[in-house]
Design a protein around this motif. Structure first.
Motif, PDB file in Angstrom:
ATOM      1  N   ALA A  21       0.812  -1.212   0.000  1.00 47.95           N
ATOM      2  CA  ALA A  21       0.000   0.000   0.000  1.00 47.95           C
ATOM      3  C   ALA A  21       0.843   1.259   0.000  1.00 47.95           C
ATOM      4  CB  ALA A  21      -0.924   0.008   1.219  1.00 47.95           C
ATOM      5  N   SER A 465      -3.562   0.403  -7.686  1.00 48.19           N
ATOM      6  CA  SER A 465      -4.135   0.016  -6.397  1.00 48.19           C
ATOM      7  C   SER A 465      -5.652  -0.104  -6.490  1.00 48.19           C
ATOM      8  CB  SER A 465      -3.756   1.042  -5.327  1.00 48.19           C
ATOM      9  OG  SER A 465      -2.359   1.158  -5.220  1.00 48.19           O
ATOM     10  N   ILE A 667      -1.063  -6.153  -3.372  1.00 50.56           N
ATOM     11  CA  ILE A 667      -2.233  -5.405  -2.929  1.00 50.56           C
ATOM     12  C   ILE A 667      -3.478  -6.287  -3.008  1.00 50.56           C
ATOM     13  CG2 ILE A 667      -3.710  -3.418  -3.431  1.00 50.56           C
ATOM     14  CD1 ILE A 667      -1.181  -2.036  -4.524  1.00 50.56           C
TER      15      ILE A 667
END
Length: 699
Positions: A21, A465, A667
């Motif tokens: 992250a 992401s 992720i």
């Protein structure tokens, strides 16, 4: 159960989720340079200038911030006389020193001028009508594969005048020679220029800053005496280690009253890029010059600057808005680290309690902590709707808001769905991101997963992401729905997978929505594989090859159709095809490969790789996982295997073909693994369930 939690899934869920992250590089959100976004109902196109002015005068000031405007009565007075905005000055290198900014102006694409891990040096002098050490900068572009054609501005536009050291760099030709250049600003010379670039000097860090502000305001006043368009812009950060923030951009005189600067490269009112300045001087059409001076294709990175939004007539309110915007763009990245570490600490504490007591309460708390990590992947987007950057203590406010939303989703899902709480979190993430994509991604901009204005990554659409979150949510939801239908009809179940996964692919990839080229490359084969396994129960080598070919053809068709659109309306898809057909794609691919490999320069990248490999092995070798609960879960529901294999396929393809590299599947693991472990932990003992049982079932 404890061996599973301790040895595999918990390290994967916590380490991969937290490390990926905040370790994902800035460019990972944008995956490269911003491309023009076609007009949509969600994001209005910027208005063009009423007329093409004869002269554009750019006054570049390294380090000019909105705090400077607030502190200067002279600069504040300019606000209501200008279109206003912020400018992001990210260039090709790790820092944007003044030399990087001026070289980027010269090339019209992001250039690399400074030396990594060194302070910003002095600007090169001009001797004998040539910028000293010019070839060093040309060689640096080749060394770092920037593809920046230094000298394009001077070669493309006749009689571009330069004033000051930085302007010499910006107006130098491909061989470094300068003409129509003066070492200091001379307003009398402006009348003889076609366009002009003025180096106002870098803002001093401490003493002399007030005098520098007055000098800038005076330069603007003198430049306005010449007919034309005056652009005052922060051209770079002042030092290599400067706090990164979008800088000042003002345009005088305003067309149709003072509004907000924007361009097609950002599609965000109040925000432009450094490369937009070059595109504006060249009226959007730069001569295709390569670093060696050969005439070869080389599109501009930026777009002509326009204006949009409502009129503004209150300088104080405008300045406050810009300072708030800086908070919005600066806070997410450091707060992301803080939130990730907080959730990780909570999980480890809850795990220790559960490990030693195995009480019902500790089991519930540990499950809740894991679900909170799942809720975090929703909170990073929904937090934007709270307008936290306008609250007192914006950083602390963002920290509290994200944790509160994460915990609220965890508590709500656990209360309503019990052991199947993961379904509620995945469904919420899926629906929120679909709606956000269709609306033009308002929740993405300035969120923890898309801080493009600071790092020059994505200004619109889905970044890596966001895609990772959407992919996990879509595949899990598809698996749940297919499990409900599979007893009735495998065909219906497979069609449900195609519908749910297809909707995610369309929203993720459609120009003007997600505009995510790399995402659909990874998600398309995963959805096709999952649909096939749902329909047939197994797969042959021939079918696997067919799925791969079908995925390639589908992505290629979308990219080619986008390429057929007008050049100023193409997204990343069409821009990539154009570069490919022009033979100008090598530097792009090399840069993306370097970004992917860069993760392994430190221990975090290797830790992510270990976690990802363990997670993928668990999906293909379930009998080797040291947990009876997991093995029983894997065999108990028909759709578990197709879902997990699809997740691994998406992560593997994304890792191999995306500039995010190992961070993308990390992720995905950081979102999916805690949901799975929470589901397993919630049961007091491994349940014996028939293979025909539904994926969503209370125990």
């Amino acid at each position: 159960m404890r061996r599973l939690l301790a040895r595999t899934l918990i390290p994967i869920a916590t380490l991969a989720g937290a490390a990926a992250a905040f370790a994902l590089p800035a460019e990972g959100e944008g995956s490269g340079r911003a491309a023009a976004l076609p007009p949509s109902s969600a994001i209005p196109a910027p208005q063009a200038r009423e007329s093409l002015l004869a002269k554009v005068v750019v006054i570049g000031v390294p380090g000019l911030t909105w705090n400077d405007v607030e502190a200067s009565p002279e600069l504040t007075a300019l606000v209501d006389q200008s279109h206003v905005g912020s400018i992001t000055v990210k260039t090709a290198g790790p820092h944007t020193c003044p030399v990087d900014g001026w070289l980027t102006l010269s090339a019209g694409t992001r250039a690399w001028g400074s030396v990594a891990d060194q302070p910003c040096g002095e600007l090169p002098a001009v001797a004998g009508g040539k910028v000293q050490d010019w070839q060093t900068y040309v060689d640096r572009q080749a060394e770092h594969h920037t593809g920046a054609p230094l000298g394009r501005l001077a070669e493309s536009r006749e009689k571009v005048c330069g004033f000051g050291p930085g302007a010499a760099i910006a107006t130098a030709k491909t061989d470094g020679t300068v003409t129509n250049w003066q070492p200091t600003f001379d307003p009398a010379k402006l009348s003889t220029c076609g366009d002009a670039i003025v180096d106002a000097g870098a803002m001093p860090l401490r003493e002399g800053r007030e005098e520098a502000r007055k000098k800038v305001a005076d330069l603007v006043a003198q430049a306005r005496a010449a007919d034309g368009w005056v652009l005052l812009a922060g051209i770079s950060q002042a030092t290599a280690n400067a706090h990164q923030e979008p800088l000042v951009a003002l345009q005088l005189p305003p067309d149709n009253g003072p509004r907000w600067l924007t361009s097609d490269s950002t599609r965000r009112p109040g925000l432009i890029q450094l490369t937009d300045l070059t595109a504006t001087i060249l009226r959007g059409e730069g001569k295709p010059i390569d670093p060696a001076g050969e005439a070869e294709p080389g599109p501009l990175d930026g777009n002509e600057i326009g204006f949009g939004g409502d009129l503004h007539t209150d300088a104080a309110a405008v300045i406050e808005d810009r300072l708030d915007a800086n908070q919005r763009f600066e806070q997410p990245r450091p707060i992301l680290v803080a939130v990730s570490m907080t959730i990780l600490a909570a999980e480890l504490i809850a795990l220790a309690w559960f490990w030693f007591t195995r009480s019902k309460r500790s089991r519930s708390v540990f499950s809740f902590a894991l679900l909170t990590q799942g809720g975090f992947f929703i909170a990073v987007f929904l937090s934007t709707a709270t307008v936290w950057w306008r609250w007192p203590s914006p950083g602390l406010s963002l920290y509290a808001v994200v944790l509160a939303i994460s915990a609220a989703f965890a508590a709500g899902a656990k209360l309503l769905l019990g052991r199947s709480a993961y379904v509620g979190i995945a469904l919420a993430a899926y629906l929120i991101l679909l709606v956000d994509g269709v609306l033009g991604t308002p929740l993405q901009f300035g969120s923890m997963f898309t801080d493009g204005p600071v790092i020059g990554g994505r200004f619109y659409g889905f970044g890596n992401s966001t895609f990772a979150t959407l992919a996990v949510a879509a595949l899990v939801v598809a698996g749940v729905v297919a499990q409900k239908l599979i007893d009735r009809s495998r065909v219906q179940a497979a069609l449900a997978v195609l519908a749910i996964g297809g909707a995610a692919i369309v929203v993720d990839g459609k120009p003007g929505w997600g505009t995510d080229f790399g995402g659909i490359i990874a998600l398309t084969p995963a959805v096709l594989l999952m649909a096939w396994l749902t329909w047939r129960g197994g797969i042959t080598l021939r079918a696997l090859i067919g799925i791969g070919v079908a995925g390639v053809l589908a992505v290629s068709a979308v990219a080619f159709l986008d390429y057929l659109r007008p050049e100023d309306q193409r997204s990343h898809f069409g821009a990539f095809v154009a570069r490919l057909l022009d033979g100008d794609v090598a530097d792009v691919l090399i840069r993306k490969l370097e970004m992917a490999v860069a993760f392994f320069s430190g221990p975090a990248g290797w830790a992510m790789l270990v976690g990802v490999v363990l997670a993928m092995l668990a999906t293909v070798l379930p009998d080797r996982v040291p947990s009876a609960a997991y093995r029983e879960f894997y065999r108990s529901r028909t759709m578990v295997r197709p879902t997990l294999l699809a997740l691994s396929t998406c992560g593997l393809v994304g890792m191999l073909l995306n500039d995010a590299g190992v961070a993308l599947p990390a992720i995905m693991t950081g979102f999916a693994a805690p949901l799975l472990v929470a589901h397993l932990v919630a049961a007091p003992r491994p349940a014996t369930v028939s293979p025909e049982s539904h994926l969503v079932q209370e125990h």
